[in-house]
Structures are given as C-alpha cells and as structure tokens.
Design a protein around this motif. Structure first.
Motif, PDB file in Angstrom:
ATOM      1  N   GLU A  78     -42.240  40.749   1.246  1.00  0.00           N
ATOM      2  CA  GLU A  78     -43.348  39.372   1.268  1.00  0.00           C
ATOM      3  C   GLU A  78     -43.517  38.296   0.703  1.00  0.00           C
ATOM      4  N   PHE A  79     -43.578  38.116  -0.939  1.00  0.00           N
ATOM      5  CA  PHE A  79     -43.471  36.817  -1.663  1.00  0.00           C
ATOM      6  C   PHE A  79     -43.031  35.579  -1.331  1.00  0.00           C
ATOM      7  N   ASP A  80     -41.492  36.276  -0.935  1.00  0.00           N
ATOM      8  CA  ASP A  80     -40.982  35.051  -0.727  1.00  0.00           C
ATOM      9  C   ASP A  80     -40.701  34.436   0.784  1.00  0.00           C
ATOM     10  N   ARG A  81     -41.874  35.678   1.689  1.00  0.00           N
ATOM     11  CA  ARG A  81     -41.850  34.944   2.693  1.00  0.00           C
ATOM     12  C   ARG A  81     -42.796  34.242   2.566  1.00  0.00           C
ATOM     13  N   ALA A  82     -44.146  34.268   2.194  1.00  0.00           N
ATOM     14  CA  ALA A  82     -45.192  33.167   1.957  1.00  0.00           C
ATOM     15  C   ALA A  82     -44.597  32.326   1.003  1.00  0.00           C
ATOM     16  N   ALA A  83     -43.765  32.092  -0.198  1.00  0.00           N
ATOM     17  CA  ALA A  83     -43.345  31.212  -0.368  1.00  0.00           C
ATOM     18  C   ALA A  83     -42.266  29.863   0.653  1.00  0.00           C
ATOM     19  N   THR A  84     -42.197  31.018   1.473  1.00  0.00           N
ATOM     20  CA  THR A  84     -41.600  29.824   2.464  1.00  0.00           C
ATOM     21  C   THR A  84     -42.017  29.012   3.355  1.00  0.00           C
ATOM     22  N   ARG A  85     -43.689  29.569   3.742  1.00  0.00           N
ATOM     23  CA  ARG A  85     -44.306  28.778   4.482  1.00  0.00           C
ATOM     24  C   ARG A  85     -45.088  28.231   3.391  1.00  0.00           C
ATOM     25  N   LEU A  86     -44.675  28.073   2.574  1.00  0.00           N
ATOM     26  CA  LEU A  86     -46.087  27.232   1.576  1.00  0.00           C
ATOM     27  C   LEU A  86     -45.641  26.673   0.670  1.00  0.00           C
ATOM     28  N   LYS A  87     -44.147  26.489   0.723  1.00  0.00           N
ATOM     29  CA  LYS A  87     -43.019  25.430   0.404  1.00  0.00           C
ATOM     30  C   LYS A  87     -44.077  23.849   0.351  1.00  0.00           C
ATOM     31  N   GLY A  88     -44.166  23.268  -0.897  1.00  0.00           N
ATOM     32  CA  GLY A  88     -44.098  22.405  -0.252  1.00  0.00           C
ATOM     33  C   GLY A  88     -45.371  22.087  -1.320  1.00  0.00           C
ATOM     34  N   SER A  89     -45.883  22.814  -1.146  1.00  0.00           N
ATOM     35  CA  SER A  89     -47.751  22.682  -1.087  1.00  0.00           C
ATOM     36  C   SER A  89     -48.455  23.554  -1.758  1.00  0.00           C
ATOM     37  N   VAL A  90     -47.742  24.751  -2.515  1.00  0.00           N
ATOM     38  CA  VAL A  90     -47.763  25.305  -3.624  1.00  0.00           C
ATOM     39  C   VAL A  90     -46.729  26.552  -3.700  1.00  0.00           C
ATOM     40  N   ARG A  91     -46.877  26.962  -5.281  1.00  0.00           N
ATOM     41  CA  ARG A  91     -45.212  27.751  -5.940  1.00  0.00           C
ATOM     42  C   ARG A  91     -45.692  29.141  -6.232  1.00  0.00           C
ATOM     43  N   LEU A  92     -44.410  29.513  -6.247  1.00  0.00           N
ATOM     44  CA  LEU A  92     -44.917  30.737  -6.571  1.00  0.00           C
ATOM     45  C   LEU A  92     -43.605  31.460  -8.016  1.00  0.00           C
ATOM     46  N   ALA A  93     -44.250  32.258  -8.395  1.00  0.00           N
ATOM     47  CA  ALA A  93     -42.283  32.980  -9.323  1.00  0.00           C
ATOM     48  C   ALA A  93     -42.475  34.279  -9.542  1.00  0.00           C
ATOM     49  N   LYS A  94     -41.517  34.794 -10.720  1.00  0.00           N
ATOM     50  CA  LYS A  94     -41.176  35.699  -9.870  1.00  0.00           C
ATOM     51  C   LYS A  94     -40.032  36.451 -12.165  1.00  0.00           C
ATOM     52  N   VAL A  95     -40.967  37.526 -12.152  1.00  0.00           N
ATOM     53  CA  VAL A  95     -40.017  37.819 -13.926  1.00  0.00           C
ATOM     54  C   VAL A  95     -39.775  39.327 -13.690  1.00  0.00           C
ATOM     55  N   ASP A  96     -38.585  39.673 -13.743  1.00  0.00           N
ATOM     56  CA  ASP A  96     -38.012  41.226 -14.295  1.00  0.00           C
ATOM     57  C   ASP A  96     -38.225  41.575 -15.112  1.00  0.00           C
ATOM     58  N   CYS A  97     -39.197  42.906 -15.172  1.00  0.00           N
ATOM     59  CA  CYS A  97     -39.819  43.345 -16.422  1.00  0.00           C
ATOM     60  C   CYS A  97     -38.484  44.351 -16.760  1.00  0.00           C
ATOM     61  N   THR A  98     -37.735  44.664 -16.509  1.00  0.00           N
ATOM     62  CA  THR A  98     -36.486  45.641 -16.400  1.00  0.00           C
ATOM     63  C   THR A  98     -35.863  44.262 -17.888  1.00  0.00           C
ATOM     64  N   THR A  99     -35.204  43.253 -17.498  1.00  0.00           N
ATOM     65  CA  THR A  99     -34.754  42.193 -18.050  1.00  0.00           C
ATOM     66  C   THR A  99     -35.448  41.886 -18.851  1.00  0.00           C
ATOM     67  N   HIS A 100     -36.634  41.645 -18.872  1.00  0.00           N
ATOM     68  CA  HIS A 100     -37.259  40.712 -20.196  1.00  0.00           C
ATOM     69  C   HIS A 100     -38.685  40.817 -20.590  1.00  0.00           C
ATOM     70  N   SER A 101     -37.914  42.442 -21.269  1.00  0.00           N
ATOM     71  CA  SER A 101     -39.384  43.282 -21.487  1.00  0.00           C
ATOM     72  C   SER A 101     -40.680  42.359 -22.832  1.00  0.00           C
ATOM     73  N   GLU A 102     -39.678  41.771 -22.898  1.00  0.00           N
ATOM     74  CA  GLU A 102     -41.001  41.216 -24.266  1.00  0.00           C
ATOM     75  C   GLU A 102     -41.576  40.500 -23.780  1.00  0.00           C
ATOM     76  N   THR A 103     -41.240  39.416 -22.544  1.00  0.00           N
ATOM     77  CA  THR A 103     -41.412  38.364 -22.005  1.00  0.00           C
ATOM     78  C   THR A 103     -43.212  38.953 -20.677  1.00  0.00           C
ATOM     79  N   CYS A 104     -43.082  40.670 -20.777  1.00  0.00           N
ATOM     80  CA  CYS A 104     -43.577  40.796 -20.158  1.00  0.00           C
ATOM     81  C   CYS A 104     -44.920  41.604 -20.748  1.00  0.00           C
ATOM     82  N   GLY A 105     -44.362  41.910 -22.246  1.00  0.00           N
ATOM     83  CA  GLY A 105     -44.962  42.628 -22.509  1.00  0.00           C
ATOM     84  C   GLY A 105     -45.679  41.452 -24.382  1.00  0.00           C
TER      85      GLY A 105
END
Length: 468
Positions: free
Chosen positions: A59-86
């Motif tokens: 859902e996130f990816d499809r929304a990003a495709t439709r919003l390309k050029g006007s709005v921006r999305l990002a993801k963080v994998d908390c399994t790999t980057h647990s310190e960042t999430c914390g």
C-alpha cells in the motif's frame, strides 16, 4: 473530512488532520540521518517480516508511485536498524511519523491503504482552510461525501450568520459539524453545534465524539479509528456512490436497533462486504456465500474478542436485537481462529494452537516459554535449531514447557503483543496473566540464563538431570 475555517485555526485539529505533509519513497534505508535536511517525510518504522509490514508495504509503495513528484515516503526496517527505531521512541508496530525539515514533527494517524494515503496527502498539500464568501459557497462545501467542519465569525460574514441563525444562537464565534448528506437519517441531527468553551482540547473532543455519528460508514481508511472502541459492523453490498437509498436500507435498520441500546459501550457501523471479504474469512471464518444478500453482522471489541451473528438478519431487526441481548448478557461464544489441535505432540518443542493455548501455556503448574512465529520468517528459521536445542536440554524438567505457535494461522491471545517475528514470551507459574516478553540474545546460554532468572523453580537439564 474537509475543513473550512473562516478564520484559520490550523492547530486545533487532530494529528491525523495535519495539512502540511510531503513524502519520499525510499527503499529500506542503510542508515537514517537525523533526519532529512529538507522537505516533509512520512516514515514507517516496521520489522520487515512483521505481518503489519507485509500488509502495509505494498500500500505504501502504490501510494508513493501515485504521489511521485508531489509528496515523499520512507521506510526503516526495525529488525536491522533497531537503534534508530529506539532513538525515535518506536515501541509498537506499525509506527508512522511525520518529519519536517529534519525534525520528528508528529505521529501519523491517517489511513493505511494506498488510496487512503493518497487522498489524505493530497488534501494536506492544500491550504489550511478555505474562505466561504457566500451562502452558495457554504452549501457547496457541506454537500460533501464526508463530514465538514465550518467555523464562523459573525462580524466577518453577516450573510453566513443569517443563513444559520435559525439553527442556533451565536454569541461571538461558532463551530459547526455537518454530517454528509448521504448519511442523513431520522435518528440523529445532520448538523451538530459546538457549544463548549473554545480550546484546542475541547474542539478536538467535539470532532472525535461527533464526526462519525451513530452508525458511520466503515472503510479501509477509517477502520482503525473506529475500532478503538467495541464495534458492531453490518457488512453488505453497500455502495454510496451509485446507490445511496439501497445502501441506507440496512443501515437504517441497524440504527433503529442501535438507538435502543445506547449508552452500553458498543458502537455501530456498516461496511461494504466486498472491501472486507478476506478479513471476514480470516478473522471470522465467514465464507463469501454466507448470508447471500443479507448483511453479515460481527462484533469486534477493543480487546480483540470477536463474535458473529449466525442467525439471518431479519428485516424487522428482531434477530439483531436477540444477538445484542445475548452479547450484553454474556451468552455468546467468542470466535477464535485456530489450526486443528495436534493429535500427537511428542516433539521436544510443543506445538500450540489457539484452541489449545489455555491448556498448554496457561497450565497453572508449569512455566512455559512460547515463541510466536511465521512459517515464512527467515529469523524464525534461523532460531529453530537453537530453540530445539533448548527444548532438548530441558526435556527432563517436568515443570517447564518450550512451545511455539504459528501466529499467522492462529489468533494471538490477549496479553501477548505480537507485531513481528519471532516474538517470545515467558508465562510463569502464578503469573499467567502477566507474561514476560523475552528481549535477550538468541543463543542457548542466553535462553538458559533468562529461564534460570525467571522460572518458578530450579531448572533440570537433560541427560544428567542436574539442577541448573
């Protein structure tokens, strides 16, 4: 819902109504700078194999495709980057946050579908409010698919005051909530007047308490907000775009019955059956042919208890009344999604399903370590040999059980927060209602040290039967 304020009060509304969001699509970030130096971002924090991630990611990816050029999305994998999430206070999933010019600005509480994210974000890129100059502007604004909020200041717009003068007495400033015309009914007013002292908190409460009315139209976009309370939902062939009258036929019958059970802690809604087919099948065991043209009726409580009305929905509403009488009297049996109970369960690691959870995990005489897993989770597969070795090591201890449960095919009981895999809990003797979440390492010695500390007895190792 659309918002109009004749004077701007942009800070008075819930976080999910924030008007200034822009988004960036990024793959899983190798690092997460603090944060993004320019622009606005919606960032999702998720463990990559959590069921909520698997559901949200496309859902996130499809929304990003439709919003390309006007709005921006990002993801963080908390399994790999647990310190960042914390670092950003992520304690549950999914967590979505808005970052503005490098700063954590606010939590995101908007829709979680591609269409919902897209529509929500397109609205947020517009102005905080619009100025209504004439009666015709006001009428066009409130004739909307969703509810509308209008703020009025008398000395600025005398004509609008006159338009609404018969509805209420305005002293200085007024806030009005117009329910959408498609949901007009005889059981509640279409116009609600804010009468409290005007503060940010009081206005937010007013919107929260009145925006949905007695029986809202539940969609994939608003379901999470509706389900913060105990909720009855009637699912049928609802279509407010092409058949308003037919859609309101069953809704009016739900509302007639609901009006008799007010003040008892249950809320009500209607939904398009086609939008929720997979959920009805997975969560309630209802097939696509069940009920025919008649509505499915379910209750889902905020604690996760689920009930279904097995009797056909009668047009006089009597079957719904009987269902509610049984619910409030505590006579209904909860629906539990469960795999079959294993006929043989002789392996070192005991298999648990929802139907056998109480018998195994809540055994009052045994400490139980229970792993919730997904068959497709690589982290679970990596843990498997260590977990089997742990069970083998404690095989001769009669007071402890090492168990696991497929959390995809079985309902997870209350008290166990499973957002990613594997999730491990310890249910000790005497404290079955207070399970302890395991947060330690994934080596054998880590588990043994944890159990030595938390178990209600001295552990017995296999082979020598020596106490640990």
């Amino acid at each position: 819902f659309p918002l109009c304020f004749l004077l701007c009060f942009p800070s008075l509304f819930p976080s999910w109504f924030n008007p200034l969001l822009v988004f960036l699509l990024v793959s899983f970030l190798p690092c997460f700078p603090l944060c993004f130096p320019i622009g606005f971002f919606l960032v999702s924090f998720l463990p990559c194999f959590a069921p909520c991630f698997i559901k949200l990611a496309p859902e996130f990816d499809r929304a990003a495709t439709r919003l390309k050029g006007s709005v921006r999305l990002a993801k963080v994998d908390c399994t790999t980057h647990s310190e960042t999430c914390g670092r950003f206070g992520v304690s549950g999933y999914p967590t979505l946050k808005i970052f503005r010019y490098g700063r954590d600005s606010a939590p995101y509480d908007g829709p979680r579908t591609a269409e919902g994210i897209y529509q929500y974000m397109k609205k947020q890129t517009g102005p905080d409010s619009v100025l209504l100059r004439t009666k015709e502007d006001l009428q066009a604004f409130v004739n909307n698919y969703d509810a509308s909020i209008v703020g009025m200041v008398l000395h600025l717009l005398h004509d609008s005051y006159m338009l609404l003068h018969d509805c209420y007495m305005c002293v200085s400033r007024c806030v009005l909530l117009f329910r959408p015309p498609r949901l007009s009914n005889t059981f509640e007013d279409s116009l609600v007047v804010f009468k409290d002292y005007l503060t940010i908190g009081s206005l937010r409460r007013f919107i929260r308490d009145h925006i949905y009315g007695l029986c809202p139209h539940m969609t994939l976009e608003n379901r999470d907000r509706l389900r913060v309370r105990d909720l009855l939902t009637a699912y049928y062939d609802l279509d407010y775009h092409h058949n308003v009258r037919g859609s309101n036929y069953w809704r009016n019958r739900v509302m007639k019955v609901a009006s008799k059970y007010g003040g008892r802690g249950l809320t009500y809604s209607v939904a398009n059956k086609k939008d929720f087919l997979s959920e009805l099948e997975d969560d309630f065991g209802l097939g696509t042919s069940d009920g025919g043209e008649l509505p499915f009726v379910t209750i889902r409580t905020r604690l996760g208890h689920k009930y279904t009305m097995r009797e056909e929905f009668t047009r006089d509403g009597q079957s719904l009344e009987r269902f509610l009488d049984d619910y409030f009297a505590g006579r209904l049996k909860r629906y539990v999604k469960s795999e079959p109970v294993p006929e043989r369960n002789t392996a070192d690691v005991k298999m648990v399903v929802a139907e056998s959870f109480d018998d195994v995990v809540n055994d009052p005489d045994k400490d139980v370590l229970i792993q919730f897993y997904s068959p497709s989770c690589p982290h679970c597969k990596k843990l498997e040999p260590v977990y089997r070795e742990l069970a083998h090591t404690l095989y001769y201890d009669p007071k402890i059980v090492i168990a696991k449960m497929n959390a995809v095919e079985n309902d997870v009981p209350l008290g166990y927060d499973v957002q990613g895999f594997p999730t491990i809990y310890f249910a000790p003797v005497g404290k079955k209602d207070e399970p302890v979440r395991y947060e330690g390492g994934r080596e054998l010695r880590d588990f043994l040290n944890f159990l030595k500390r938390e178990a209600s007895h001295s552990l017995v190792l296999s082979g020598s039967k020596d106490e640990l």
